[in-house]
Enzyme design. Structure first.
Site, short mmCIF file in Angstrom:
data_model
loop_
_atom_site.label_atom_id
_atom_site.label_comp_id
_atom_site.label_asym_id
_atom_site.label_seq_id
_atom_site.Cartn_x
_atom_site.Cartn_y
_atom_site.Cartn_z
N LYS A 276 0.85 -1.19 0.00
CA LYS A 276 0.00 0.00 0.00
C LYS A 276 0.88 1.24 0.00
O LYS A 276 1.43 1.61 1.02
CB LYS A 276 -0.91 0.00 1.23
CG LYS A 276 -1.85 -1.21 1.31
CD LYS A 276 -2.59 -1.27 2.64
CE LYS A 276 -3.51 -2.47 2.69
NZ LYS A 276 -4.22 -2.59 3.98
N GLU B 137 5.31 2.84 5.54
CA GLU B 137 4.94 3.32 4.20
C GLU B 137 4.44 4.76 4.21
O GLU B 137 4.64 5.52 3.27
CB GLU B 137 3.85 2.41 3.60
CG GLU B 137 4.31 1.00 3.28
CD GLU B 137 4.99 0.89 1.92
OE1 GLU B 137 5.46 1.92 1.40
OE2 GLU B 137 5.05 -0.23 1.39
N LYS C 111 -4.41 6.19 3.44
CA LYS C 111 -4.80 6.01 4.84
C LYS C 111 -3.57 5.93 5.75
O LYS C 111 -3.64 6.28 6.94
CB LYS C 111 -5.69 4.77 5.01
CG LYS C 111 -5.08 3.45 4.51
CD LYS C 111 -4.24 2.75 5.56
CE LYS C 111 -3.61 1.50 5.00
NZ LYS C 111 -2.78 0.77 5.99
N VAL D 126 9.32 -1.25 7.52
CA VAL D 126 9.03 -0.13 6.63
C VAL D 126 7.77 0.59 7.10
O VAL D 126 6.75 -0.03 7.40
CB VAL D 126 8.83 -0.63 5.18
CG1 VAL D 126 8.36 0.51 4.27
CG2 VAL D 126 10.13 -1.23 4.65
N ASP E 245 -10.08 0.59 6.21
CA ASP E 245 -8.64 0.55 6.46
C ASP E 245 -8.18 1.78 7.24
O ASP E 245 -7.28 1.71 8.07
CB ASP E 245 -7.89 0.47 5.13
CG ASP E 245 -6.60 -0.32 5.23
OD1 ASP E 245 -6.23 -0.73 6.34
OD2 ASP E 245 -5.95 -0.53 4.19
#
Length: 342
Positions: free
Chosen positions: A105, A278, A188, A276, A241
């Protein structure tokens, strides 16, 4: 059953692979580190990412690239900024017309491309599906009830992936709006980062509720401008989400935000999380995309200034709270219908 390959052995790749292994599929998980692969094969535990989960015997971990023969489903759990590099490595090994299922994502820094666009460039013959929604790896690995969406331009592909993943604890819906699902899943993370910052700084529930509500508006506005349906953002890959990522302690974006709210830099927060995050890089990409499409995204803009220009949180809050007066009921949810290609 045919073999399945999962690219990436982090928490989400491992959890998804284990779900399929428990359904009886033979799953090979590709890792960069051969020593790590051997250790997991021996202990049946991914100690770094899912230390409390005993893995299915149907899973095999490897760092070799000669694993794609006869494989028609490849699942990518590679961090967004590494996707292109890995896709270049595997493109001469994969079967023509295989399906690639993306779990990542985010948006690629520099190009501002979505994962589907990177796949189209690097893996031209592969069919594409994105699996997204409120789904923490830790909970899926424990077989807690979870619902996601499989999105592809092809109804056949989306329904095949729906059937592949469905269990009585993991429910999958389908959606032809690939742009909307990918943009919701990426943006998100930005709002969750902001939610964590407000938590770490000591702001209250009122602040977080406002951030989530207005963050949803930003997600939908940009997505619609890029060609998505507004309805998608009211679904699992949008508001669903957003809720889970902004509120859960499992959310690495929220956890990184909490550290930043307590005074850590984004680099220090990422190092502390050990995975990570994102949302940090996606903030930069989304800020640039908002300029490209002429979409006003004040929350994203202020987070960008905080992370990349060292703007203080108090200044960001003042800027957001003192903006010119607005009417809440902006027309952001259009009635555009996205149709299947076939």
């Amino acid at each position: 059953m045919k073999d399945i390959v999962v690219l990436g052995g982090g928490s989400w790749g491992t959890a998804i692979a284990n779900l399929l292994g428990n359904k009886g599929y033979r799953v090979t998980i590709w890792l960069r580190d051969e020593m790590q692969a051997k250790e997991i094969n021996k202990t049946r535990v991914n100690k770094k990412y899912l230390p409390d989960i005993e893995l299915s015997e149907n899973l095999n971990f490897t760092s070799k690239l000669d694993i794609f023969e006869g494989v028609d489903i490849i699942i990518s759990a590679i961090p967004t900024q590494s996707c292109r590099e890995v896709f270049k490595k595997i493109k001469n090994f994969v079967e023509k017309d295989a399906i690639i299922v993306n779990l990542s994502k985010g948006l690629e820094i520099g190009t501002l491309y979505r994962i589907s666009e990177i796949v189209e460039q690097e893996l031209k013959d592969l069919r594409y599906c994105v699996l997204s929604g409120p789904s923490h790896a830790e909970e899926v690995a424990k077989d807690l009830p979870t619902t996601v969406v499989a999105s592809s331009k092809s109804r056949e592909v989306a329904e095949r992936i729906q059937d592949l993943f469905m269990t009585n604890r993991f429910r999958v819906y389908t959606n032809p709006d690939v742009i909307g699902v990918e943009i919701g899943g990426a943006l998100k993370n930005i709002i969750a980062l902001g939610a964590g910052i407000t938590d770490g700084y000591g702001y209250g529930d009122n602040t977080k509720a406002a951030l989530m509500s207005r963050g949803f508006i930003e997600m939908a506005k940009l997505g619609i401008k890029m060609g998505a349906s507004g309805a998608t953002f009211s679904g699992l890959s949008g508001i669903g989400d957003l809720i889970v990522t902004c509120t859960s302690i499992h959310s690495r974006n929220r956890r990184a935000g909490i550290l930043m709210g307590k005074g850590h830099t984004s680099k220090e927060a990422t190092e502390e999380i050990g995975m990570v995050v994102e949302g940090i890089k996606t903030t930069k990409a989304a800020y640039e995309i908002s300029k490209k499409y002429g979409v006003e995204m004040p929350i994203t803009t202020e987070l960008y200034k905080m992370i990349f220009e060292d703007n203080p949180l108090d200044d960001a809050v003042y800027s957001l709270m003192s903006r010119s007066k607005k009417h809440e009921l902006e027309e952001i949810l259009n009635n555009k219908t996205i149709e299947w290609d076939k």
